[in-house]
Design an enzyme around this catalytic site. Structure first.
Site, short mmCIF file in Angstrom:
data_model
loop_
_atom_site.label_atom_id
_atom_site.label_comp_id
_atom_site.label_asym_id
_atom_site.label_seq_id
_atom_site.Cartn_x
_atom_site.Cartn_y
_atom_site.Cartn_z
N MET A 29 -4.49 20.25 -23.72
CA MET A 29 -5.30 19.03 -23.63
C MET A 29 -4.71 18.09 -22.57
SD MET A 29 -6.93 18.33 -27.30
CE MET A 29 -5.58 17.48 -28.05
N GLY A 30 -3.90 18.65 -21.67
CA GLY A 30 -3.37 17.85 -20.57
C GLY A 30 -2.21 16.97 -20.98
N ALA A 31 -1.91 15.97 -20.12
CA ALA A 31 -0.68 15.18 -20.24
C ALA A 31 0.49 16.15 -20.37
CB ALA A 31 -0.75 14.20 -21.41
N GLY A 35 7.09 21.69 -22.20
CA GLY A 35 6.66 22.66 -23.21
C GLY A 35 5.44 23.44 -22.72
N HIS A 36 4.48 22.70 -22.15
CA HIS A 36 3.30 23.37 -21.58
C HIS A 36 3.72 24.30 -20.44
CE1 HIS A 36 1.20 19.50 -23.00
NE2 HIS A 36 0.58 20.44 -23.67
N GLN A 60 -12.17 18.33 -32.09
CA GLN A 60 -11.03 18.53 -32.98
C GLN A 60 -10.38 17.22 -33.42
OE1 GLN A 60 -8.92 20.88 -29.90
NE2 GLN A 60 -7.07 19.88 -30.64
#
Ligand code: AMP
Length: 282
Positions: A29-31, A35-36, A60
């Site tokens: 979901m960006g930002a 971790g991403h 969601q």
């Protein structure tokens, strides 16, 4: 790196790949944070191409205020992914209307008992929204492998069930939680914490670690009481749940069992920011 913002362009790109090309998929979901990026890096190691979606999925969210203030930093996200310097990465950032083909709406899913506890209990309709958006994305991307963080451990189990139900040959791969040096689990929502709150937020990690270190010698009900007191002592916190659960079925456990895989799960509000985390205790 290529940025694709329309569903049709993604379909054309996907159809243009050789049949034997493998595609790793990292939905976000960006930002974006490290971790991403760890998921994208693993996907690059395992696959010929990587699609990373950046899409704040409205269906969601059970709370419209939470959806409205969710961080949206597309340009910075693209710049961060560009630091990986890879022409095998595709960023897919569609609009809600394009992805959902009109007004975003959830389907109803049956994920069994794993969907009824914790996030399923406290965020009404959350996993229906997750299942709905992932079905749309999985059908477009048609991934060979999809990567999810154990940060959202319950979601990881839900996605495995979803992938089984969809019957695609899409391997769901869980990856470890990335943390700040302080122990705070990296999260897009951390952007909304002040520096002081970031220090306060390490309570979650400290409590989970304490539980892990003492769970074989102190009864769970006493440890749980101790942990709840830690949150109660600081009025900035509102603990939502603190659960010991079976790592496979997510059934709540009242006692620790050394021979069974168990995890501790926490959701808590620090001021207006809701944080979740979890840890294996054995
Ligand atoms: P989100 O953008 O929060 O929806 O997360 C997208 C993916 O990144 C999900 O699979 C998350 O579980 C994963 N993720 C988020 N935070 C972390 C973290 N701290 N470490 C590892 N994976 C993470």
């Amino acid at each position: 790196m290529r940025v694709i913002t329309s569903k049709n362009e993604l379909i054309v790109w996907r159809q243009g790949l050789l049949h034997q090309s493998s595609v790793g998929f990292v939905p976000t979901m960006g930002a974006l944070h490290a971790g991403h990026l760890s998921l994208v890096s693993q996907a690059l190691l395992d696959n010929d191409f990587v699609v990373s979606s950046i899409f704040v999925n409205p269906t969601q969210f059970d709370n419209s205020e939470d959806l409205a203030i969710y961080p949206r930093t597309l340009e910075a996200d693209i710049a961060l992914l560009e630091t990986i310097l890879h022409d095998r990465i595709i960023v897919f950032a569609p609009t809600a209307e394009d992805l959902y083909n009109g007004q975003p709406k959830s389907k109803s899913w049956d994920f069994g008992a794993i969907a009824n506890v914790m996030e399923g209990e406290f965020r009404s309709g959350h996993f229906d929204g997750v299942g709905t958006v992932l079905q749309l994305l999985f059908e477009l991307v048609n991934p060979t492998n999809s990567y999810f963080g154990e940060k959202d451990y319950q979601q990881l189990l839900i996605v495995k069930s979803l992938a089984d139900q969809l019957g695609q040959s899409n391997e769901i791969i869980g990856r470890p939680i990335f943390r700040e040096d302080s122990g705070l689990a990296m999260s897009s929502r951390n952007q909304r914490l002040s520096e002081v709150q970031k220090l306060q937020a390490t309570l979650i990690y400290r409590v989970m670690n304490y539980i892990k270190d003492h769970i074989s010698s102190v009864p769970w009900k006493d440890l749980k009481q101790w942990a709840e007191n830690q949150f109660q002592e600081d009025k900035d916190w509102r603990l939502e749940y603190l659960t010991l659960a079976d790592a496979q079925t997510l059934e709540t456990r009242d006692v620790y069992a050394e021979n069974l895989q168990q995890r501790v799960f926490i959701a808590a509000h620090l001021g207006s920011v809701r944080l979740i985390d979890n840890m294996a205790v054995n």
